[in-house]
Write an enzyme that holds these catalytic residues in place. Structure first.
Site, mmCIF file in Angstrom:
data_model
loop_
_atom_site.group_PDB
_atom_site.id
_atom_site.type_symbol
_atom_site.label_atom_id
_atom_site.label_comp_id
_atom_site.label_asym_id
_atom_site.label_seq_id
_atom_site.Cartn_x
_atom_site.Cartn_y
_atom_site.Cartn_z
ATOM 1 N N LYS A 266 6.984 29.256 -84.339
ATOM 2 C CA LYS A 266 6.528 30.274 -83.393
ATOM 3 C C LYS A 266 7.400 31.521 -83.561
ATOM 4 O O LYS A 266 8.633 31.419 -83.478
ATOM 5 C CB LYS A 266 6.646 29.723 -81.970
ATOM 6 C CG LYS A 266 6.419 30.741 -80.871
ATOM 7 C CD LYS A 266 6.281 30.054 -79.526
ATOM 8 C CE LYS A 266 6.263 31.067 -78.390
ATOM 9 N NZ LYS A 266 5.635 30.525 -77.173
ATOM 10 N N ARG B 238 6.685 26.279 -66.776
ATOM 11 C CA ARG B 238 7.379 27.353 -66.062
ATOM 12 C C ARG B 238 7.177 27.277 -64.572
ATOM 13 O O ARG B 238 7.604 28.163 -63.839
ATOM 14 C CB ARG B 238 6.867 28.712 -66.529
ATOM 15 C CG ARG B 238 7.165 28.987 -67.949
ATOM 16 C CD ARG B 238 6.927 30.446 -68.220
ATOM 17 N NE ARG B 238 6.788 30.650 -69.631
ATOM 18 C CZ ARG B 238 6.318 31.754 -70.176
ATOM 19 N NH1 ARG B 238 5.944 32.747 -69.420
ATOM 20 N NH2 ARG B 238 6.247 31.854 -71.474
ATOM 21 N N GLU C 212 -1.894 25.687 -74.838
ATOM 22 C CA GLU C 212 -0.479 25.437 -74.531
ATOM 23 C C GLU C 212 -0.253 25.694 -73.042
ATOM 24 O O GLU C 212 -0.485 26.799 -72.564
ATOM 25 C CB GLU C 212 0.385 26.375 -75.386
ATOM 26 C CG GLU C 212 1.869 26.309 -75.070
ATOM 27 C CD GLU C 212 2.663 27.387 -75.820
ATOM 28 O OE1 GLU C 212 2.257 27.792 -76.939
ATOM 29 O OE2 GLU C 212 3.684 27.834 -75.269
#
Ligand code: 3PG
Length: 204
Positions: free
Chosen positions: A125, A44, A40
């Site tokens: 998640k 950001r 993943e």
């Protein structure tokens, strides 16, 4: 395809923050060599999409997902960059409506889990895992939700990963501890490789 099908068999999901295409390609190959099948890449950093695309190009056998998806329009962008799946720390109606590829939305309460289940999301998640009470909290949360499988992420490391994976309701664990951003930006792939192999050993 559903994310739970796509990621079936993935027990440990590296969550990486990388802002450079070349480093990202090297990181993908490093993780692939360590035996990982999915990664993943968080959205950001300024060049996160370029980094994601570079990893996709360099590692055709790796499932490269986009993490930290926070806005509906990011789905189009990550799909264009070649993402195989997307992950969010939480979920909104806007995100769920826009999801155009296998998606792992985030939840931390029973109500959030039920809402995602209503929308068909069986893989969720659990974030941030440690700050939300860790293994004990996840065990209690999942008891009345046997349909849900979790990918706990946030604060998990070499010392507690096996405890999470021991829960029947945990499909996979996400984490950055073996490929932290500072080692990636410093190009310390030997160290990442050692840590990644150690993580895979303890994850079983
Ligand atoms: C995430 O984006 O999923 C988390 O920030 C990863 O958590 P960690 O850095 O504590 O492993």
């Amino acid at each position: 395809m559903d994310a739970s099908e796509l990621l079936a068999g993935v027990r440990l999901l590296p969550v990486v923050t990388v802002d450079d295409a070349q480093l990202s390609a090297r990181l993908g190959r490093c993780l692939e060599d360590a035996g990982f099948t999915a990664v993943e890449v968080t959205l950001r950093t300024e060049h996160a999409l370029d980094a994601l695309a570079a990893m996709v190009q360099a590692c055709p056998n790796l499932m490269v997902g986009a993490g930290s998806v926070r806005r509906a329009e990011q789905f189009e962008a990550v799909a264009r960059a070649g993402a195989a799946f997307a992950v969010s720390p939480g979920a909104t109606d806007g995100l769920l409506d826009a999801a155009n590829l296998p998606y792992v939305p985030g939840a931390a309460t029973a109500s959030e889990c039920l809402r995602l289940l209503e929308r068909g999301y069986r893989l969720q998640k659990f974030f941030p895992a440690e700050a939300n009470g860790g293994v004990a909290a996840l065990r209690a949360l999942s008891a009345p939700l046997p349909e849900v499988r979790f990918c706990p992420t946030g604060g998990i490391d070499q010392h507690n990963v096996a405890d999470y994976l021991a829960l029947d309701t945990v499909a996979c664990v996400g984490g950055s501890w073996f490929a932290p951003a500072d080692l990636i930006s410093a190009g310390r792939f030997d160290e990442i490789s050692l840590r990644a192999q150690a993580a895979r050993m303890v994850a079983g």
